[in-house]
Design an enzyme around this catalytic site. Structure first.
Site: not given
Ligand code: XIL
Length: 317
Positions: A132, A173, A209, A238, A240
């Site tokens: 990020e 990422n 996401h 990631e 969802d």
């Molecule tokens: C999230 C985890 O799922 C949580 O358990 C934690 O509290 C915060 O981080 N982007 C990412 C991940 O790259 O590392 C994040 O994961 C979600 C957003």
């Protein structure tokens, strides 16, 4: 019905995987599904390979949590996406609360990356070396790394990672690369610059996401193709699809369609190597804690029962 990693491999992809987290591994019903290699061919540790977990004090390394996930992956024949090495979040205070010079912070990054990547060398398919780095407007995020080193911190970390494990794919990422606009343009420029300078970069992770109904197949495909045209692979890292609660039956059907669409775009782009969901069950999803009022984002419900989204994934492959 078809298991998801089997479906992915039959379709020519490398894996279908999921994030998981160490506290979840005491739940035997959860672990039974997690361990099924036909279902998941890849694991991402949700937290235990992050900086605060791995190097909580300077030069004090704790691989306990990361090793637990790595061992589980090895025992169950899964590949691992290492997540992550350099990120503005989940940093220990010794990193954020010190005033560094360019020289001292370079050394801190090199030590962290080299030690962690060396520890897992040979066991990691891909590392999210940088997580990020951009704001949504395409400018670099200002954090301790950028403030001290400008964007050279990215080159420093990638170079150290390559030296420590030449066989691991090195990724950047990022979220909101699912839409066209300033952020993907900035990432395309960054990859172009890294390639031009001979800095190692192998892939870009598109977090994905999503909010229910907000999937744009055309924008996602355009972005994947813009990246792969530069000679890097891409992955959905990631995935969802969060729902404004309560979720209705119509919402769950829309979610099925959204999952199918995202997987279908990965299918349409040969350089898209695989899809990872950000945990498989709503019971352990990060969404409700982070986006209040939203939830039901995963393909399995809170009782570990597959939702329509599961069938959407199968259809997508
Ligand atoms: C999230 C985890 O799922 C949580 O358990 C934690 O509290 C915060 O981080 N982007 C990412 C991940 O790259 O590392 C994040 O994961 C979600 C957003």
């Amino acid at each position: 019905t078809v298991a998801l990693n089997v479906a992915a491999k039959a379709a020519g992809k490398l894996y279908f995987g999921t994030a998981t987290d160490n506290p979840e591994l005491t739940n035997t019903a959860y672990v039974t599904i997690l361990n099924n290699t036909a279902m998941f061919g890849q694991l991402t540790p949700g937290n235990s390979m992050k900086w605060d977990a791995i190097e909580p004090e300077q030069n004090v390394f704790d691989f306990t949590g990361g090793d637990q996930i790595a061992d589980l992956a090895e025992q169950t024949g899964k590949i691992i996406r290492g997540h992550n090495l350099v990120w503005y979040s989940q940093l220990p205070s010794w990193v954020t609360d010190t005033t560094w010079t360019a020289e001292t912070l370079t050394s801190v990054i090199q030590t962290h990356v080299t030690t962690e990547v060396s520890h897992y060398a040979g066991k990691i398919y891909a590392w999210d070396v940088i997580n990020e780095p951009f704001n949504d407007d395409g400018t670099f995020r200002t954090d301790v790394f950028y403030d001290t080193l400008n964007s050279t911190y990215i080159n420093i970390a990638l170079t150290a990672a390559r030296a420590a494990d030449p066989d691991a794919k090195l990724y950047i990422n990022e979220y909101n690369l699912e839409y066209t606009g300033a952020k993907i343009d900035a990432m395309v420029q960054l990859v172009t610059d890294l390639k031009a300078s001979g800095t190692p970069i192998d892939g870009i992770g598109i977090e994905s996401h999503y909010i229910l109904g907000d999937v744009s197949a055309s924008e996602l495909q355009t972005n994947m193709e813009a990246l792969t045209a530069l000679g890097v692979e891409v992955a959905i890292t990631e995935l969802d699809v969060r729902i404004d609660l309560p979720a209705t039956d119509a919402d769950l059907e829309q979610q099925k369609s959204d999952y199918e669409t995202v997987v279908g775009v990965c299918m349409a782009v040969s350089g898209c190597v695989g899809v990872t969901i950000w945990d498989y069950t709503d019971y352990y999803s990060w969404i409700p804690a982070t986006f209040p009022g939203y939830g039901a984002a995963c393909p399995w419900d809170e009782n570990l029962v597959p939702k329509p989204a599961y069938d959407g994934i199968v259809l997508g492959f």
